[in-house]
Design an enzyme around this catalytic site. Structure first.
Site, PDB file in Angstrom:
ATOM      1  N   ASP A 129     -31.648  -3.853 -34.110  1.00 60.04           N
ATOM      2  CA  ASP A 129     -31.246  -5.210 -34.494  1.00 60.04           C
ATOM      3  C   ASP A 129     -32.332  -5.771 -35.401  1.00 60.04           C
ATOM      4  O   ASP A 129     -33.522  -5.694 -35.060  1.00 60.04           O
ATOM      5  CB  ASP A 129     -31.101  -6.070 -33.224  1.00 60.04           C
ATOM      6  CG  ASP A 129     -30.389  -7.388 -33.492  1.00 60.04           C
ATOM      7  OD1 ASP A 129     -30.798  -8.107 -34.435  1.00 60.04           O
ATOM      8  OD2 ASP A 129     -29.448  -7.719 -32.766  1.00 60.04           O
ATOM      9  N   ILE A 130     -31.960  -6.277 -36.573  1.00 55.97           N
ATOM     10  CA  ILE A 130     -32.978  -6.745 -37.525  1.00 55.97           C
ATOM     11  C   ILE A 130     -33.391  -8.205 -37.294  1.00 55.97           C
ATOM     12  O   ILE A 130     -34.212  -8.740 -38.029  1.00 55.97           O
ATOM     13  CB  ILE A 130     -32.562  -6.524 -38.998  1.00 55.97           C
ATOM     14  CG1 ILE A 130     -31.273  -7.258 -39.347  1.00 55.97           C
ATOM     15  CG2 ILE A 130     -32.464  -5.028 -39.297  1.00 55.97           C
ATOM     16  CD1 ILE A 130     -30.980  -7.266 -40.855  1.00 55.97           C
ATOM     17  N   GLN A 182     -20.966 -14.917 -29.631  1.00 52.06           N
ATOM     18  CA  GLN A 182     -20.860 -13.742 -30.510  1.00 52.06           C
ATOM     19  C   GLN A 182     -20.893 -14.177 -31.966  1.00 52.06           C
ATOM     20  O   GLN A 182     -20.263 -15.179 -32.349  1.00 52.06           O
ATOM     21  CB  GLN A 182     -19.546 -12.999 -30.220  1.00 52.06           C
ATOM     22  CG  GLN A 182     -19.414 -11.683 -30.991  1.00 52.06           C
ATOM     23  CD  GLN A 182     -18.094 -10.962 -30.699  1.00 52.06           C
ATOM     24  OE1 GLN A 182     -17.211 -11.510 -30.035  1.00 52.06           O
ATOM     25  NE2 GLN A 182     -17.962  -9.755 -31.197  1.00 52.06           N
ATOM     26  N   HIS A 234     -20.223  -4.660 -29.603  1.00 57.63           N
ATOM     27  CA  HIS A 234     -21.565  -4.092 -29.517  1.00 57.63           C
ATOM     28  C   HIS A 234     -22.230  -4.464 -28.207  1.00 57.63           C
ATOM     29  O   HIS A 234     -21.889  -5.467 -27.585  1.00 57.63           O
ATOM     30  CB  HIS A 234     -22.430  -4.547 -30.696  1.00 57.63           C
ATOM     31  CG  HIS A 234     -22.504  -6.029 -30.894  1.00 57.63           C
ATOM     32  ND1 HIS A 234     -21.538  -6.740 -31.578  1.00 57.63           N
ATOM     33  CD2 HIS A 234     -23.424  -6.936 -30.494  1.00 57.63           C
ATOM     34  CE1 HIS A 234     -21.863  -8.023 -31.602  1.00 57.63           C
ATOM     35  NE2 HIS A 234     -23.008  -8.176 -30.935  1.00 57.63           N
ATOM     36  N   HIS A 293     -26.097  -5.147 -26.814  1.00 59.47           N
ATOM     37  CA  HIS A 293     -27.525  -5.310 -27.083  1.00 59.47           C
ATOM     38  C   HIS A 293     -28.303  -4.526 -26.026  1.00 59.47           C
ATOM     39  O   HIS A 293     -27.980  -4.598 -24.830  1.00 59.47           O
ATOM     40  CB  HIS A 293     -27.938  -6.777 -26.959  1.00 59.47           C
ATOM     41  CG  HIS A 293     -27.298  -7.684 -27.970  1.00 59.47           C
ATOM     42  ND1 HIS A 293     -27.923  -8.055 -29.135  1.00 59.47           N
ATOM     43  CD2 HIS A 293     -26.084  -8.297 -27.984  1.00 59.47           C
ATOM     44  CE1 HIS A 293     -27.133  -8.868 -29.822  1.00 59.47           C
ATOM     45  NE2 HIS A 293     -26.008  -9.031 -29.146  1.00 59.47           N
TER      46      HIS A 293
HETATM   47  P1  5GP Z   1     -24.037 -11.125 -31.410  1.00 59.43           P
HETATM   48  O1  5GP Z   1     -24.669 -12.456 -31.719  1.00 59.43           O
HETATM   49  O2  5GP Z   1     -22.689 -10.997 -32.090  1.00 59.43           O
HETATM   50  O3  5GP Z   1     -24.001 -10.770 -29.959  1.00 59.43           O
HETATM   51  O4  5GP Z   1     -24.997 -10.046 -32.032  1.00 59.43           O
HETATM   52  C1  5GP Z   1     -25.020  -9.692 -33.373  1.00 59.43           C
HETATM   53  C2  5GP Z   1     -26.378  -9.132 -33.657  1.00 59.43           C
HETATM   54  O5  5GP Z   1     -26.361  -8.516 -34.930  1.00 59.43           O
HETATM   55  C3  5GP Z   1     -27.486 -10.197 -33.686  1.00 59.43           C
HETATM   56  O6  5GP Z   1     -28.460  -9.949 -32.677  1.00 59.43           O
HETATM   57  C4  5GP Z   1     -28.078 -10.077 -35.087  1.00 59.43           C
HETATM   58  O7  5GP Z   1     -29.460 -10.169 -35.064  1.00 59.43           O
HETATM   59  C5  5GP Z   1     -27.627  -8.684 -35.534  1.00 59.43           C
HETATM   60  N1  5GP Z   1     -27.446  -8.533 -36.955  1.00 59.43           N
HETATM   61  C6  5GP Z   1     -26.903  -9.448 -37.810  1.00 59.43           C
HETATM   62  N2  5GP Z   1     -26.898  -8.940 -39.073  1.00 59.43           N
HETATM   63  C7  5GP Z   1     -27.427  -7.691 -38.981  1.00 59.43           C
HETATM   64  C8  5GP Z   1     -27.654  -6.658 -39.956  1.00 59.43           C
HETATM   65  O8  5GP Z   1     -27.384  -6.788 -41.153  1.00 59.43           O
HETATM   66  N3  5GP Z   1     -28.199  -5.489 -39.493  1.00 59.43           N
HETATM   67  C9  5GP Z   1     -28.521  -5.309 -38.169  1.00 59.43           C
HETATM   68  N4  5GP Z   1     -29.033  -4.139 -37.820  1.00 59.43           N
HETATM   69  N5  5GP Z   1     -28.313  -6.263 -37.231  1.00 59.43           N
HETATM   70  C10 5GP Z   1     -27.770  -7.437 -37.645  1.00 59.43           C
END
Ligand code: 5GP
Ligand code: ZN
Length: 141
Positions: A30-31, A93, A99, A101
């Site tokens: 995660d970046i 989300q 996904h 984490h």
């Molecule tokens: P969510 O918030 O949907 O549970 O998690 C999405 C995750 O994707 C976040 O933790 C965010 O940091 C990560 N993320 C967003 N854009 C990118 C990207 O371009 N590359 C990677 N590797 N992670 C990303």
């Protein structure tokens, strides 16, 4: 060309920091990490979230997530791991490709669970259980 960010990572159309892969799932960094070593595990096949994913993709993702967690303990010296999956905007989300984490944890670290540890009202707990049992008795999930 895919509109979904994580489908683009699966297709290697945009770069990632890959960790491991299986037939159905891939793991990469995660970046915007919540902690050092924060990884994401996703199914190769698109689904919006865990509510929509096929059971074989869920199985593949959780299996790979556990492997990544063990690698974080062996390779990063983590003491534990938080596995987290958010489904839909109400849950927070932000990327709508399912996904998990995988967040390495260390004894005494500052990563907080998002709810206070307080006993619930037992009448309310039983009422919610009854509603969920009714949902199961009325449909297959
Ligand atoms: P969510 O918030 O949907 O549970 O998690 C999405 C995750 O994707 C976040 O933790 C965010 O940091 C990560 N993320 C967003 N854009 C990118 C990207 O371009 N590359 C990677 N590797 N992670 C990303
Ligand atoms: Zn996708």
């Amino acid at each position: 060309m895919y509109s979904c960010l994580f489908c683009q990572i699966v297709a290697k159309e945009i770069p990632s920091y890959p960790i491991a892969e299986t037939e159905r799932a891939i793991a990469f960094m995660d970046i915007f990490p919540a902690a050092p070593g924060h990884a994401l595990v996703i199914p190769r096949r698109h689904s919006a979230d865990a509510l929509e994913a096929a059971s074989e993709d869920l199985t593949a993702c959780m299996t790979l997530a556990a492997s990544v967690g063990r690698a974080a303990i062996a390779g990063l010296g983590a003491d534990g791991v938080t596995f987290q999956s958010l489904a839909r905007p109400a849950a927070g989300q932000t990327v709508f490709h399912s996904h998990i984490h995988v967040i390495p944890r260390h004894d005494g670290d500052q990563f907080a669970v998002p709810w206070p540890s307080m006993p619930g009202d037992v009448t309310e707990i039983e009422a919610q259980a009854e509603r969920l049992r009714n949902a199961f008795s009325n449909a297959e999930f």
